[in-house]
Design a protein around this motif. Structure first.
Motif, PDB file in Angstrom:
ATOM      1  N   PHE A   1     111.029  22.880  51.392  1.00 30.12           N
ATOM      2  CA  PHE A   1     109.931  22.588  50.946  1.00 30.12           C
ATOM      3  C   PHE A   1     108.777  23.039  51.890  1.00 30.12           C
ATOM      4  O   PHE A   1     107.814  23.481  51.418  1.00 30.12           O
ATOM      5  CB  PHE A   1     109.933  21.438  50.128  1.00 30.12           C
ATOM      6  N   LEU A   2     108.700  21.990  52.601  1.00 28.60           N
ATOM      7  CA  LEU A   2     107.746  22.010  53.827  1.00 28.60           C
ATOM      8  C   LEU A   2     107.247  23.319  54.503  1.00 28.60           C
ATOM      9  O   LEU A   2     106.415  23.883  54.690  1.00 28.60           O
ATOM     10  CB  LEU A   2     107.869  20.951  54.937  1.00 28.60           C
ATOM     11  N   GLN A   3     108.448  24.187  54.770  1.00 28.29           N
ATOM     12  CA  GLN A   3     108.530  25.620  55.515  1.00 28.29           C
ATOM     13  C   GLN A   3     107.773  26.465  54.516  1.00 28.29           C
ATOM     14  O   GLN A   3     106.915  27.064  54.808  1.00 28.29           O
ATOM     15  CB  GLN A   3     110.074  25.702  55.609  1.00 28.29           C
ATOM     16  N   GLN A   4     108.017  26.468  53.178  1.00 29.23           N
ATOM     17  CA  GLN A   4     107.628  27.300  52.318  1.00 29.23           C
ATOM     18  C   GLN A   4     106.081  27.096  51.710  1.00 29.23           C
ATOM     19  O   GLN A   4     105.203  27.918  51.611  1.00 29.23           O
ATOM     20  CB  GLN A   4     108.191  27.558  50.984  1.00 29.23           C
ATOM     21  N   GLY A   5     105.831  25.809  51.581  1.00 30.67           N
ATOM     22  CA  GLY A   5     104.673  25.437  51.162  1.00 30.67           C
ATOM     23  C   GLY A   5     103.536  25.397  52.131  1.00 30.67           C
ATOM     24  O   GLY A   5     102.376  25.836  52.167  1.00 30.67           O
ATOM     25  N   ILE A   6     103.827  25.140  53.384  1.00 30.88           N
ATOM     26  CA  ILE A   6     102.891  25.146  54.483  1.00 30.88           C
ATOM     27  C   ILE A   6     102.736  26.509  54.887  1.00 30.88           C
ATOM     28  O   ILE A   6     101.655  27.059  55.343  1.00 30.88           O
ATOM     29  CB  ILE A   6     103.242  24.243  55.889  1.00 30.88           C
ATOM     30  N   GLY A   7     103.980  27.318  54.859  1.00 30.18           N
ATOM     31  CA  GLY A   7     103.792  28.576  55.054  1.00 30.18           C
ATOM     32  C   GLY A   7     102.747  29.427  54.514  1.00 30.18           C
ATOM     33  O   GLY A   7     102.201  30.564  54.872  1.00 30.18           O
ATOM     34  N   ALA A   8     102.924  29.183  52.971  1.00 32.24           N
ATOM     35  CA  ALA A   8     101.662  29.915  51.998  1.00 32.24           C
ATOM     36  C   ALA A   8     100.232  29.720  52.707  1.00 32.24           C
ATOM     37  O   ALA A   8      99.372  30.395  52.695  1.00 32.24           O
ATOM     38  CB  ALA A   8     101.786  29.210  50.697  1.00 32.24           C
ATOM     39  N   LEU A   9      99.997  28.494  53.307  1.00 34.04           N
ATOM     40  CA  LEU A   9      98.641  27.989  53.939  1.00 34.04           C
ATOM     41  C   LEU A   9      98.539  28.693  54.902  1.00 34.04           C
ATOM     42  O   LEU A   9      97.522  29.502  55.111  1.00 34.04           O
ATOM     43  CB  LEU A   9      98.496  26.555  53.976  1.00 34.04           C
ATOM     44  N   MET A  10      99.476  28.652  56.043  1.00 36.96           N
ATOM     45  CA  MET A  10      99.476  29.657  57.122  1.00 36.96           C
ATOM     46  C   MET A  10      99.193  30.990  57.254  1.00 36.96           C
ATOM     47  O   MET A  10      98.604  31.604  58.040  1.00 36.96           O
ATOM     48  CB  MET A  10     100.651  29.100  58.022  1.00 36.96           C
ATOM     49  N   SER A  11     100.006  31.417  55.978  1.00 33.22           N
ATOM     50  CA  SER A  11      99.841  32.999  55.898  1.00 33.22           C
ATOM     51  C   SER A  11      98.335  33.301  55.367  1.00 33.22           C
ATOM     52  O   SER A  11      98.125  34.291  56.136  1.00 33.22           O
ATOM     53  CB  SER A  11     100.686  33.563  54.727  1.00 33.22           C
ATOM     54  N   GLN A  12      97.860  32.599  54.660  1.00 34.98           N
ATOM     55  CA  GLN A  12      96.183  32.759  54.478  1.00 34.98           C
ATOM     56  C   GLN A  12      95.443  32.376  55.488  1.00 34.98           C
ATOM     57  O   GLN A  12      94.431  33.231  55.908  1.00 34.98           O
ATOM     58  CB  GLN A  12      95.810  31.757  53.209  1.00 34.98           C
ATOM     59  N   PHE A  13      95.800  31.708  56.434  1.00 30.17           N
ATOM     60  CA  PHE A  13      95.476  31.312  57.645  1.00 30.17           C
ATOM     61  C   PHE A  13      95.157  32.584  58.786  1.00 30.17           C
ATOM     62  O   PHE A  13      94.313  33.029  59.198  1.00 30.17           O
ATOM     63  CB  PHE A  13      95.576  30.049  58.297  1.00 30.17           C
ATOM     64  N   GLY A  14      96.458  32.877  58.655  1.00 30.63           N
ATOM     65  CA  GLY A  14      96.585  34.120  59.580  1.00 30.63           C
ATOM     66  C   GLY A  14      95.787  35.496  59.322  1.00 30.63           C
ATOM     67  O   GLY A  14      95.126  36.112  59.923  1.00 30.63           O
ATOM     68  N   ALA A  15      95.807  35.572  57.849  1.00 28.82           N
ATOM     69  CA  ALA A  15      95.055  36.531  57.059  1.00 28.82           C
ATOM     70  C   ALA A  15      93.596  36.719  57.597  1.00 28.82           C
ATOM     71  O   ALA A  15      92.941  37.370  57.776  1.00 28.82           O
ATOM     72  CB  ALA A  15      95.480  36.643  55.656  1.00 28.82           C
ATOM     73  N   TYR A  16      93.155  35.210  57.395  1.00 28.02           N
ATOM     74  CA  TYR A  16      91.549  35.059  57.788  1.00 28.02           C
ATOM     75  C   TYR A  16      91.385  35.486  59.213  1.00 28.02           C
ATOM     76  O   TYR A  16      90.444  35.960  59.448  1.00 28.02           O
ATOM     77  CB  TYR A  16      91.263  33.557  57.446  1.00 28.02           C
ATOM     78  N   LEU A  17      92.406  34.755  60.222  1.00 22.14           N
ATOM     79  CA  LEU A  17      92.102  35.195  61.555  1.00 22.14           C
ATOM     80  C   LEU A  17      92.058  36.844  62.001  1.00 22.14           C
ATOM     81  O   LEU A  17      91.155  37.384  62.608  1.00 22.14           O
ATOM     82  CB  LEU A  17      93.249  34.655  62.457  1.00 22.14           C
ATOM     83  N   GLY A  18      93.000  37.512  60.970  1.00 21.97           N
ATOM     84  CA  GLY A  18      93.328  38.881  61.365  1.00 21.97           C
ATOM     85  C   GLY A  18      91.806  39.655  60.768  1.00 21.97           C
ATOM     86  O   GLY A  18      91.625  40.604  61.357  1.00 21.97           O
ATOM     87  N   GLY A  19      91.378  39.191  59.646  1.00 22.47           N
ATOM     88  CA  GLY A  19      90.644  40.037  58.729  1.00 22.47           C
ATOM     89  C   GLY A  19      89.375  39.592  59.123  1.00 22.47           C
ATOM     90  O   GLY A  19      88.112  40.374  58.774  1.00 22.47           O
ATOM     91  N   HIS A  20      88.854  38.566  60.058  1.00 25.29           N
ATOM     92  CA  HIS A  20      87.509  38.240  60.359  1.00 25.29           C
ATOM     93  C   HIS A  20      87.384  38.131  61.844  1.00 25.29           C
ATOM     94  O   HIS A  20      86.364  37.500  62.395  1.00 25.29           O
ATOM     95  CB  HIS A  20      87.154  36.875  59.676  1.00 25.29           C
ATOM     96  N   SER A  21      88.044  38.913  62.413  1.00 21.78           N
ATOM     97  CA  SER A  21      87.986  39.114  64.023  1.00 21.78           C
ATOM     98  C   SER A  21      87.821  40.524  64.595  1.00 21.78           C
ATOM     99  O   SER A  21      88.480  41.445  63.815  1.00 21.78           O
ATOM    100  CB  SER A  21      89.141  38.372  64.700  1.00 21.78           C
ATOM    101  N   ALA A  22      87.435  40.507  65.732  1.00 24.41           N
ATOM    102  CA  ALA A  22      87.307  42.034  66.110  1.00 24.41           C
ATOM    103  C   ALA A  22      88.385  42.330  67.046  1.00 24.41           C
ATOM    104  O   ALA A  22      88.586  43.296  67.571  1.00 24.41           O
ATOM    105  CB  ALA A  22      85.825  42.551  66.670  1.00 24.41           C
TER     106      ALA A  22
END
Length: 424
Positions: free
Chosen positions: A356-377
């Motif tokens: 549960f913790l792996q999947q639940g936190i993973g959903a948030l961290m996936s969005q966090f990773g997308a933000y870092l990749g999509g808003h950086s040069a």
């Protein structure tokens, strides 16, 4: 209990050497994630057929993942209370019903709802398989068996998108759900025929609340869970930011990104296979430290390549990430083994907590990773995040997980386990 090894109870010793039982562990673990990936190639077709936006069709995947996370939290404790077999068979029955509903879905919301219940039932195999492994194997073999199951599962997950694409092209998207239904029925029949109940006997009055209370007060359990969950977040974070970095920053095609990302999956597979080989001869703590060393070395190198600009080429980024993923396999398998070995009779609850913790936190961290990749040069923010998670993982092992400093006899082990059970 931390540092103690329990022998498989009774007939479980025979199950530990059964290839059929090992095959059942693989397929019950894989039925839910393979059913997730097998539909992915058909998402554009779903959007077209139902006259909807692709983002809505994507919910057949995102809500499926929510169903997997909730299933981990529900099915694990239920299997501790009512037994592994009935919960497994009940979960697979729910998956069969939901898969049939998916076949006859007339609207996209109906399909999305059916997919949620499909995941809720099917993921019972993911959480309960870890509990069964702890039921029938000694503590020092648990990590190697988890790694073996995961290695076989990785192969299935690699070919499932291709399989789904071929089925959809030849027979249409509904045929995918016919295949899932048949597979779920076959797994259920195999469990009903060949898998006996493996749940350990429980002390009178024991239950979910008592199990949770004992587990969360145990430093070793908390430490192993934190270590496993943090290690898994490296995968989710990198997977979230990777597409934006390769496609947007580096100007490569999505197909090329898929090929490069497959190298990470391959490294994770190799790491699990190596863990299978080394686990019988080394303690899980030593294997966790070995994995942490690889994680830290790979993530630090990736950060350095970002600072000097070498990571602007996929070969540098993914070549170093492969080191991280090989180490990640060691950390995840062995920390999971440690967590579910703290209280063997509550292995389902422990396994469900991890999932549960792996999947639940993973959903948030996936969005966090997308933000870092999509808003950086550059790749620097993403590689810095991966290094930070690796450092946190190591800090948990240093400051939270207690050291094992003494060896105990089998008599003392049995006595301690009886005393622990009597606390309930």
């Amino acid at each position: 209990m931390h540092g103690m090894i329990s022998k498989p109870p009774g007939a479980a010793a025979n199950l530990a050497t059964s290839r059929l039982v090992l095959l059942l562990l693989v397929v019950m673990t894989g039925i839910a994630p393979i059913s997730l990936y097998i539909l992915v190639p058909a998402l554009p077709v779903l959007a077209t057929n139902f006259g909807s936006d692709i983002s809505i069709a994507q919910m057949t995947v995102s809500l499926y993942m929510v169903g997997i996370a909730l299933s981990q939290l529900i099915m694990g404790p239920l299997s501790d209370r009512f037994g592994r077999r009935p919960v497994l068979l009940g979960g697979l029955a729910l998956m069969v019903v939901a898969s049939v509903a998916s076949i006859f879905a007339e609207t996209l919301p109906q399909l999305i709802a059916a997919r949620f219940f499909q995941a809720l039932g099917g993921a019972s195999g993911m959480v309960i398989s870890r509990a069964i492994i702890r039921d029938i194997y000694e503590r020092d073999r648990v990590a190697s068996m988890i790694s073996l199951v995961v290695a076989a599962l990785m192969i299935g997950q690699m070919v499932s998108p291709l399989t789904g694409g071929l089925i959809e092209t030849a027979f249409g998207w509904r045929a995918i759900f016919y295949a899932i239904t048949i597979a779920a029925i076959m797994v259920a029949v195999g469990i009903a025929v060949a898998l006996p109940e493996t749940r350990r006997s429980r002390a009178a009055g024991s239950g979910f609340r008592g199990d949770v209370g004992i587990l969360i007060r145990n430093r070793a359990f908390v430490g192993y869970v934190m270590c496993q969950v943090l290690a898994s977040q490296i995968i989710f974070t990198f997977a979230g930011g990777g597409p934006y970095i390769v496609v947007t920053q580096m100007g490569r095609s999505s197909a090329e990104y898929g090929a490069w990302f497959a190298t990470s999956g391959f490294a994770f597979l190799v790491g699990n296979l190596l863990c299978v080989r080394f686990a019988p001869r080394h303690s899980l703590e030593k294997l966790i430290w070995f994995g942490l060393a690889l994680q830290l070395a790979g993530s630090l190198a990736n950060l350095l390549w970002s600072l000097v600009g070498w990571n602007e080429a996929p070969a540098w980024l993914f070549g170093t990430q492969m080191i991280v993923m090989a180490g990640n396999a060691f950390v995840m398998a062995n920390s999971a083994a440690g967590a579910i070995s703290i209280r063997p009779e509550a292995a389902g609850t422990a396994s469900g907590t991890i999932g549960f913790l792996q999947q639940g936190i993973g959903a948030l961290m996936s969005q966090f990773g997308a933000y870092l990749g999509g808003h950086s040069a550059t790749t620097l923010p993403l590689t810095a995040a991966v290094l930070a998670i690796s450092l946190l993982c190591a800090c948990v092992m240093i400051f939270v997980v207690p050291r094992r400093e003494m060896t105990v006899s089998e008599t003392l082990i049995k006595q301690a386990e009886e005393e622990e059970s009597g606390m309930m």
